[in-house]
Structure formats: structure tokens, C-alpha cells
Design an enzyme around this catalytic site. Structure first.
Site, PDB file in Angstrom:
ATOM      1  N   GLU A 108       9.810  96.583 -82.016  1.00 60.83           N
ATOM      2  CA  GLU A 108       9.851  97.477 -80.861  1.00 60.83           C
ATOM      3  C   GLU A 108      11.287  97.762 -80.434  1.00 60.83           C
ATOM      4  OE1 GLU A 108       7.532  97.915 -76.625  1.00 60.83           O
ATOM      5  OE2 GLU A 108       8.424  95.979 -77.082  1.00 60.83           O
TER       6      GLU A 108
ATOM      7  N   SER B 246      13.867  87.976 -75.593  1.00 64.69           N
ATOM      8  CA  SER B 246      13.137  87.067 -74.708  1.00 64.69           C
ATOM      9  C   SER B 246      11.724  86.808 -75.183  1.00 64.69           C
ATOM     10  CB  SER B 246      13.130  87.579 -73.272  1.00 64.69           C
ATOM     11  OG  SER B 246      14.426  87.698 -72.783  1.00 64.69           O
TER      12      SER B 246
ATOM     13  N   GLU C 165       3.211  88.856 -71.448  1.00 65.57           N
ATOM     14  CA  GLU C 165       2.969  89.197 -72.851  1.00 65.57           C
ATOM     15  C   GLU C 165       1.479  89.219 -73.167  1.00 65.57           C
ATOM     16  OE1 GLU C 165       5.455  90.378 -74.256  1.00 65.57           O
ATOM     17  OE2 GLU C 165       6.934  89.581 -72.858  1.00 65.57           O
TER      18      GLU C 165
ATOM     19  N   HIS D  74      -0.070  92.404 -72.100  1.00 65.59           N
ATOM     20  CA  HIS D  74       0.157  93.501 -73.046  1.00 65.59           C
ATOM     21  C   HIS D  74      -0.954  93.619 -74.085  1.00 65.59           C
ATOM     22  CE1 HIS D  74       3.909  95.267 -71.968  1.00 65.59           C
ATOM     23  NE2 HIS D  74       4.623  94.174 -72.114  1.00 65.59           N
TER      24      HIS D  74
ATOM     25  N   TYR E 149      10.194  98.340 -65.831  1.00 64.92           N
ATOM     26  CA  TYR E 149       9.506  97.079 -65.518  1.00 64.92           C
ATOM     27  C   TYR E 149       9.269  96.928 -64.005  1.00 64.92           C
ATOM     28  CZ  TYR E 149      10.414  95.462 -70.294  1.00 64.92           C
ATOM     29  OH  TYR E 149      10.437  95.336 -71.658  1.00 64.92           O
TER      30      TYR E 149
END
Length: 949
Positions: free
Chosen positions: A241, A380, A417, A420, A505
Site C-alpha cells: 500500500e 507501523s 487494523e 480494516h 485519519y
């Protein structure tokens, strides 16, 4: 991909002159680079990336006599390989950022073979080869194919088809490939065909390729070198990504072009290979040198975009558990697994999945989830479907992490995460301009997850501190950055990378929270369920989301909106900045205006004609009131008027769920100040935070006088919430104030004002530090705010703070196993050195030399710059630029010293006397940074004259 930060400072005339000279030198360098550009662009694609690296290995090439497959192009070192300034191509689709809609990928058969072996002396690069067969459907007749490819050498290119449909059994033909070339600007591989592909037919592109894997890029394929069980080891992983899949295999690298993947990885038998799906089978093969390799194949993925493709090849151990019949494994260094460092993350991962499955009423569709902790991962964490990748510092708990915010950080990032898996993986934005649809909602649901498992967490205060405060500090009317952007505004691939910022974000999460607040949680979740179900395994745009919210609104009659959901939310997502709303409590009039940095000055530069449709939840005298809407520039709300009574006050923006700041007329601020002084707890904590943050921001930018903001701090002796104190201190005791050499007249005033108010909260937390720091391990806000409180108390010269610093530093020096509490460790180390002698400094230097973790070494390097002794700081900088066993590679020591209280004066002369050595050690760019830092200490004509000399 963390959000950036920004700050401003004064640059003296001397610095300006120096920078002008440096700019001229940089311009000359750019001209030289421009002259070399054409030559670089003519190299094979794989060499474009590492051109100029002295240690870079050349890309693999065939011997001159080796034949090419039909339709194949030799990866030449001649101009034909890459479209470059020296190789003219007519304007065409290769000049556009978006792929032409000629082909739709359906399925990838992908094989990768990185030449990664254990027990080798690893260079900075290693080779990988690969093959990919891409099944595509043709939508427009074409004799030319474009797909993405970056730094890949094409070894073979064939096109088969048309492919038979269904059970049809016939011989598949081939379409000749006359030429293969690369349009490097937009990162395309172009196949010129000897025939035309027909609409409605399916074809298979067969491509073989090779390239290099780098240790230091963290883009595409990369490798980490690390230590485990006392041995030096290496692993390989991926980061696709947003647009790095094209550097691993030729592909249609756009998020809407979803396809299924069958992935095969060839690897050394001592390693394990991981990918998105479970292992399907294994076999072995022998290479031309007789070495054995393992071939691991994986099950077919669901339809997914290329940016979610993931691989890892490692010598790791794992811990595992089953959640609702699906396997969860966390992979990490063997030492970490043995020590139980992955247990906390493992124990919370399954419940997070289950909570989100129940919340959205959609089961996680993959049969397994692997989460791997890399020694170094600059991004991260990454949500790849079935193979989540983390930096180990954000996933693994160390024994000394108990009294830190580490558990909360791991919980937040895991929740993000895992969120997602629905927002991004299951439903993907149509293109990157709407990336907030995945990042904003994943960020928002972090807090829903944490609140579910930790209902005692102060959800509003944590959201404000972690999300809202940061983005409101950066956003304003002149920022040319809306949350949702127009696709046509993008012209370069690099612009996609820039979208991973605070606005995507934090602002995205804040707008999702605002939407939830003016509907209600049930309607909010119902709309999202409908949206996720409708677009599962597909793509969506922002308007698709608004339609599903509107459907939910139209199916009920309790919530009435002043406009459509699209009209309301577009006013927030399509324009930059945010509003300030001002309430006149005498008349009940509310007006809105854009928030500017430095209101008076900038209002003459730009007229902001747009307005926002603003939801206003509010409280009066501590009681929540009905929602109202400000859908034009001003409006009267008689119910918001207050009387002359001391008990009458109003606060707008209940729980700070709206993305705006609130101003009041003079009487409105006076009423709030009176309430704080009389009964501060009558105003909820979140609103004490809000009042401080809004007032100081508005005063800083010329909306109100500074005295109005300061009046709100008079009550602080009664304030026992450390997070409110944190908001006060970050506004009053700024880095610029601490660094400004001209603030000596303000310091005693601030010291007198703050110390008499701060002593109560200081006594509360200093007692905890001395007696039992472990009592704070579940107090997230205290762990976040404690360092600023401790730092300020010592900076103001509070003797108890200085004494506690001495005690904790001495105890640690005598018994290093007694760790300094992590939340205040940086402050203790700094003041331990500042209050000590060369003995303490030498002790810290020895500790630095024996540490291996970069984070710890940086912390010690900064602490050593806190010395008040000029000769120690001079010696420190000498160590940094000379051949010394203490290399200080983690940070620029000269910059660190120059930014310290005493070092700012020492560094100036040191730089003058050691200009060339500093440049050689840290590079010419560091000189520019140093002059910025040092320029802040220049305030007299004499100093300017000295600098010129």
C-alpha cells in the site's frame, strides 16, 4: 504512515544569508542531477532505483546468446527499454495517472522466488525473480496493453487468448507481442501487440520478471536483518500500500481492480512462508547449482485489490488460538515468543474480531489470520487481508511495559487494523481520493472497540486527546486539503502517498464521530451494516455511503435533518478547514465563520464563501439540551440566552463531537469562568478540556484576547484531572517558549503563577511515583500526561521535582535493574544529567554503548545533551564527529546539543570551528537544519556580525 507535524520559528538575517548561499549550492547540484537524468532513465527499470548506490548489486541479465520467448523483449540497457527524455513517445494513455479501462483483471497466478538464504553475509540488496499469469477481460478493442510496473525487468511477455468460456474445449491461440517498453513517469509497462484484443473476450497475460529487494526501503519487498537467540538473522516481508505492488510484480495496481490470487512462494527450506491465505501444499525443487528450495502454495484469495497482497519469509515462532473456528497466529522472533511477549496481543485479537463481527453482522470471511511482528517496519502496521504486518514495538509487550501506555497503544492499533478487515478489505474505496472511507472509519472504531472492552475508559477525553486535538491544531481555512478529493486533481503517483496524513485519519474519524452523534449510534450502525453488506467484495465511493445513511434516515421519523445526509456531510468532506461558531449569550445569536490562522491578517487574503451545515449539541447549566442546526451564516436561538444569575451558563458542542471550535461573547466567557471558580466539577472534564483548548487556540489566532484564555486557568488549584492540566501546560509552556532566549522576563511571572496552582496536582502524582507507580498502569490519560507535568514542574524549578529526579536517577545508576518509570524516564534522565557532574554523564555514555535498541539509544543520546557543563557538551560533539567507538548513528548529535538549554550557545562556536567535519559526518542538509536551530538564538546586531564573520 504517521501524520506529519509542523511548527514555525524566527530566522535571523545571518541565517537567511547563509541559507541563500546554501540554496545556490543546491541549485547547482540540481542542474548536475538534471544533466544526469536522461542517462539514468535509459537503464533497465530495476537499476533506476539503486543507481548511485555504491553497494548496490547489478540486476541479473541473460547471456547475449540466450534466446527470447515469442513476443519477448530483451531488458536492454539501451534507450528502447524505457520511455525517457531521450526516447520520444507520442502523447498517449501512458501520460495519465489512471489506467485506461480496456482490461479488467479477474485472476492472478503469481509466483515469487526471492534468493534469501540463511547464514549468509547479507548485502544491502538481494535478487528475486517471478512469474505472473493474469487473466483479464477485454472491454474495449485494443492492440496495446498498459499495466503497472516499477523497477522490474521484463524477461518474458506473452498474451494467450481468447480463452475458452465454460466447458468449451479448443486450442488457445496467442496474440503476438511486438514490443515491450516502460513509461517510467506513470510507472507503466506497455505491451505493443501484433493483433487486436476483442471486447468481451478473456485473455491471459504471461509475464516473467526480476528485480532487487532492498533492506532499507520498506516498499514492495524488503528485508530486515535482526538478532534472535544470539544469532544474526534475516527475514523478508512486503508492503504494497498504496502503489508498491507494481514494484513486486506487473499488475493492475488500482484499488477498484479487484481480482483473486493464487500465490506461490519459493523459499529456502529453513524458512516458513506466509501469505494472505492458508498454506495449500508444499513441494521441493533443485536450482541449477544443486541447492534445494521449498515451493509453498496458498489457497485462492477472495477478490481483493493488489495493495492487500502480502508475503513474509521468516525463521519465526508463533503462538496461536482459535476464535469461532478460525485460527489466529502471531509470529515473532523466537526469543519474543518464548518470553511471552506476544501473549497480550494474541489474547485480545480474537475478541476484537468477534466484537466487530457481531457489530456489523458480517463474519470475517477468511479461514485464518496471521499477524507478524517485524523488527523494523516504518509503516507501523498494515491490514493485509489474512496477514497483518506490525512493527514489533507496536505489537509485543516487554516486561517493563506494564506501567506504560503500551497495552492501550497495542489495543488501539490492533483494533484499527482489524477494523480494516471490513472498512478497506471487504469494502474498498473506488480510488485513493476517498481513502478516508477506510482510514477514517477504522480510526473511529478503534475507540468503540476499546470502550467496549474497557467501559471505564473516558472515551470522549481519549478521543479528544488522541485524535481531535491534533487535527484541529493543524487544520484551517487556508489548508488546501479536503477529506474527500476530486480524482481529476491527482496528476502524479507521489500525490497518493501524501494522502496518508492527519486529515485522512484524524479528521476522517472526527467526521464519522460527528455523524454518529447527530443521528444516534443505532441508526449509524444500521446504515454501516447496509453499506458493508451491499458493497462486500466490491468498491464504493463517498456518495454510496451517504445513500445508505439516507435510506436509514428515510425509514424512520424520530431523527429529522435540515438537509440530506449528502448535503450535510459534503459541506464537511469537500471543503478544507472548519468553522468557528460564536454565541452571543445576550441575544442568542450564533454565527459561523471559517477558522483562520491569524484571523485579521489572513482574512484579507481569502474570502471563504462556503458555509457548513453544523449540528450543535449543547448543555445549559449542566443539563443536555435538544440538538439544533446552524445551516446558514447566522441564526437566532432564544433558548441559548442566559440571565444575570451566577448559575446560568451555556456550553456548545456537547462531548466535543462536532468538528469545530466554539467562541462566546464576553459575557459568555465570564459566566463560564465564574462557574469554574465556584464549582469546576459542575462542568464535565471533557468540557474543561474543550474550554482550555478552544480559548487558547482562539486567542493565539486573534479571535479573543489572551486575557480571556488566562482567566479560565485561575481555578486550576482545584483541578485534579491531569489531562486538563496537560491541555493547560501544552498551551502555556510551549517548546518555543522554553527555547526562546528572550523569554527570560516571562519565566518568573509564569513560574509564580503556575507553581502555586500546580502544587496540588504535583503532590498527588509525586506521591504515586514514590510509593506505587503500578497503580497508574490502567490510567491511560495519566500515563500520557504525566511526562508534561513532571517536565514543567522541574523546568519551573520546583525543588521537590528536582529532588525526585536526583533520587530516581541515583537509584537507577546504583541498581540498573530498577528501571525508571517509563512515562517520566526521559525527564529523569535529562535532569539527572543537568543536575549532575561528569560522573553521571560518563555513566550514561557507558549505558548508551551497551544498549542495542535504537529507541533506547536515542533516549540516552538526548539525555546526554541536557548537561549544563560547556566542556562536557563540547566533548560530546567531538565524540560525534571523530573516529570514536560511540558512533551515535541514531541521531544527529550536533542538532541535539544545539536544541538544548546550554548547548544552543556551545553549538554555534563548535559549528564554526568544525564546519567541514560536521558536514562530512552528517551531510550538507544537516548544516541547513543546524542554522535554523542556531538562528533562533541570534537576537542582537553583535551576534549577527559574529555569525557573518
Amino acid at each position: 504512515m504517521g501524520p506529519p507535524s509542523s511548527s514555525g520559528f524566527y530566522v535571523s538575517r545571518a541565517v537567511a544569508l547563509l541559507l541563500a548561499g546554501l540554496a545556490a549550492a543546491l541549485l547547482l547540484a540540481l542542474l548536475v542531477l538534471a544533466a544526469l537524468y536522461g542517462r539514468c532513465a535509459r537503464l533497465p527499470p530495476s537499476e533506476l532505483r539503486h543507481r548511485g548506490r555504491p553497494d548496490a548489486a547489478p540486476s541479473p541479465t541473460r547471456s547475449p546468446g540466450q534466446p527470447l520467448a515469442t513476443g519477448q523483449t530483451r531488458p536492454s540497457r539501451e534507450p528502447a527499454g524505457t520511455a525517457a527524455p531521450g526516447t520520444w513517445r507520442p502523447p498517449g494513455p501512458w501520460d495519465q495517472l489512471r489506467l485506461p479501462p480496456w482490461l479488467v483483471p479477474l485472476h492472478y497466478e503469481l509466483e515469487l522466488w526471492p534468493r534469501l538464504r540463511p547464514n549468509e553475509s547479507w548485502a544491502s540488496t538481494l535478487t528475486f525473480t517471478g512469474r505472473v499469469n493474469i487473466t483479464v477481460r477485454c472491454t474495449v478493442a485494443t492492440a496495446r496493453l498498459l499495466l503497472h510496473s516499477l523497477f522490474l525487468d521484463c524477461e518474458r511477455a506473452e498474451v494467450r487468448g481468447p480463452l475458452p468460456s465454460g466447458a468449451e474445449d479448443r486450442t488457445v491461440g496467442r496474440v503476438p507481442v511486438d514490443d515491450v517498453w516502460f513509461a517510467s513517469d506513470m510507472q507503466y509497462m506497455v505491451l505493443e501487440l501484433g493483433g487486436t484484443l476483442q471486447p468481451g473476450s478473456r485473455y491471459e497475460l504471461q509475464l516473467s520478471f526480476s528485480s532487487l529487494v532492498y533492506q532499507d526501503l520498506r516498499e514492495g519487498l524488503f528485508f530486515n536483518v535482526y538478532t534472535d537467540q544470539g544469532e544474526r538473522r534475516v527475514l523478508l516481508a512486503s508492503q504494497m500500500e498504496p502503489t508498491f505492488a507494481r514494484s513486486v510484480f506487473p499488475c493492475f495496481d488500482e484499488p477498484a481492480l479487484k481480482a483473486t490470487f493464487n500465490i506461490t512462494i519459493i523459499h529456502h527450506p529453513s524458512y516458513v512462508a506466509l501469505s494472505n491465505m492458508p498454506k495449500l501444499g508444499q513441494s521441493t525443487k533443485r536450482d541449477v547449482n544443486g541447492s534445494m528450495w521449498t515451493i509453498t502454495t496458498f489457497s485462492t484469495t477472495p477478490p481483493m485489490p493488489t495493495y492487500l497482497v502480502a508475503f513474509a519469509i521468516c525463521d519465526y515462532d508463533h503462538v496461536d488460538r482459535t476464535e469461532r473456528g478460525k485460527q489466529i497466529r502471531i509470529w515473532a522472533r523466537k526469543d519474543a515468543i518464548t518470553n511471552g511477549n506476544a501473549d497480550f496481543a494474541l489474547n485480545i485479537t480474537g475478541p476484537i474480531f468477534s466484537f466487530l463481527e457481531d457489530l456489523f453482522n458480517i463474519s470475517y470471511p477468511l479461514p485464518k489470520t496471521d499477524i507478524i511482528a517485524l523488527p523494523t517496519f516504518d509503516n507501523s502496521a498494515m491490514e493485509n487481508w489474512g496477514l497483518l504486518i506490525f512493527d514489533e514495538s507496536l505489537l509485543l509487550m516487554q516486561p517493563n511495559d506494564q506501567v506504560t501506555d503500551k497495552k492501550a497503544v497495542i489495543s488501539f492499533i490492533l483494533s484499527h487494523e482489524i477494523g480494516h478487515q471490513w472498512f478497506g478489505n471487504l469494502v474498498t474505496m473506488n480510488w485513493w481520493n476517498d481513502i478516508w472511507l477506510k482510514e477514517g472509519f477504522a480510526s473511529y472504531f478503534e475507540f468503540g472497540v476499546i470502550n467496549y472492552f474497557n467501559p471505564e475508559f473516558p472515551r470522549n477525553e481519549i478521543f479528544f486527546s488522541n485524535i481531535l486535538h491534533n487535527v484541529l491544531s493543524e487544520d484551517h481555512a487556508l489548508v488546501s486539503r479536503a477529506v474527500s478529493l476530486k480524482v481529476e486533481n491527482f496528476t502524479e503517483t507521489s500525490e497518493i502517498n501524501e494522502l496518508f496524513d492527519l486529515f485522512t485519519y484524524n479528521k476522517g474519524a472526527s467526521l464519522a464521530r460527528m455523524l454518529s452523534s447527530f443521528l444516534n449510534e443505532n441508526l449509524f450502525i444500521s446504515a454501516l451494516k447496509s453499506y458493508l453488506k451491499t458493497f462486500s467484495y466490491s468498491n464504493a465511493e463517498q456518495d454510496d455511503l451517504w445513500r445508505h445513511f439516507q435510506m436509514v434516515i428515510d425509514d424512520q421519523n424520530k431523527i429529522l435533518l435540515p438537509a440530506t445526509v449528502k448535503s450535510i456531510m459534503d459541506s464537511w468532506t469537500h471543503q478544507s478547514g472548519f468553522p468557528v461558531i460564536t454565541l452571543n449569550v445576550s441575544t442568542g445569536v450564533i454565527k459561523q465563520e471559517p477558522f483562520y490562522l491569524g484571523k485579521v491578517k489572513n482574512e484579507t487574503l481569502l474570502t471563504h464563501n462556503d458555509t457548513w451545515i453544523i449540528p450543535i449539541l449543547w448543555i445549559k447549566n449542566g443539563t443536555a439540551q435538544s440538538l439544533v442546526w446552524l445551516d446558514k451564516s447566522s441564526k437566532i436561538f432564544p433558548e441559548m440566552k442566559v440571565s444575570a444569575s451566577d448559575h446560568d451558563w451555556v456550553i456548545l458542542n456537547l462531548n466535543v463531537t462536532g468538528y469545530y471550535r466554539v467562541n462566546y461573547d464576553q459575557l459568555g466567557w465570564k459566566k463560564l469562568n465564574q462557574q469554574l471558580e465556584k464549582d469546576p466539577k459542575g462542568i464535565p472534564v471533557i468540557h474543561r478540556l474543550q474550554l482550555i483548548d478552544d480559548a487558547f487556540s482562539l486567542s493565539k489566532n486573534n479571535y479573543i484576547e489572551i486575557e480571556t484564555a488566562l482567566d479560565l486557568t485561575k481555578y486550576l488549584a482545584e483541578e485534579d484531572e491531569i489531562i486538563v492540566w496537560y491541555a493547560v501546560l501544552v498551551n502555556l509552556v510551549t517548546k518555543d517558549l522554553v527555547f526562546d532566549v528572550n523569554s527570560y522576563d516571562m519565566y518568573p511571572l509564569l513560574k509564580k503563577y503556575l507553581l502555586k496552582r500546580l502544587i496540588s496536582i504535583w503532590n498527588m502524582y509525586s506521591t504515586v511515583i514514590r510509593e506505587n507507580m503500578a497503580t497508574l498502569q490502567d490510567d491511560y490519560l495519566a500515563l500520557v500526561a504525566l511526562e508534561k507535568l513532571f517536565e514543567t514542574a522541574c523546568w519551573l524549578g520546583l525543588e521537590d521535582c528536582l529532588q525526585l529526579s536526583r533520587e530516581l536517577f541515583k537509584n537507577w545508576a546504583n541498581h540498573p535493574e530498577n528501571e525508571i518509570p517509563s512515562p517520566i524516564k526521559s525527564v529523569i534522565l535529562c535532569y539527572g544529567i543537568a543536575l549532575g557532574s561528569d560522573e553521571e554523564w560518563d555513566f550514561l555514555l557507558n549505558m548508551y554503548a551497551n544498549k542495542t535498541k535504537e529507541e533506547e539509544r536515542i533516549q540516552l543520546a538526548y539525555a546526554m545533551s541536557c548537561s549544563k557543563n560547556p566542556w562536557i557538551l563540547n566533548r560530546y560533539m567531538e565524540y560525534a564527529i571523530t573516529a570514536s567507538p560511540f558512533t551515535f548513528n541514531e541521531t544527529n548529535i550536533i542538532e541535539v546539543v544545539a536544541a538544548s538549554e546550554v548547548g544552543r550557545y556551545i553549538a554555534k562556536d563548535f559549528l564554526v570551528n568544525n564546519w567541514q567535519a560536521v558536514s562530512k559526518r552528517y551531510g550538507t542538509q544537516s548544516l541547513v537544519t543546524l542554522m535554523y536551530i542556531i538562528g533562533r538564538t541570534i537576537s542582537t546586531d553583535l551576534q549577527i556580525t559574529e555569525r557573518r564573520r
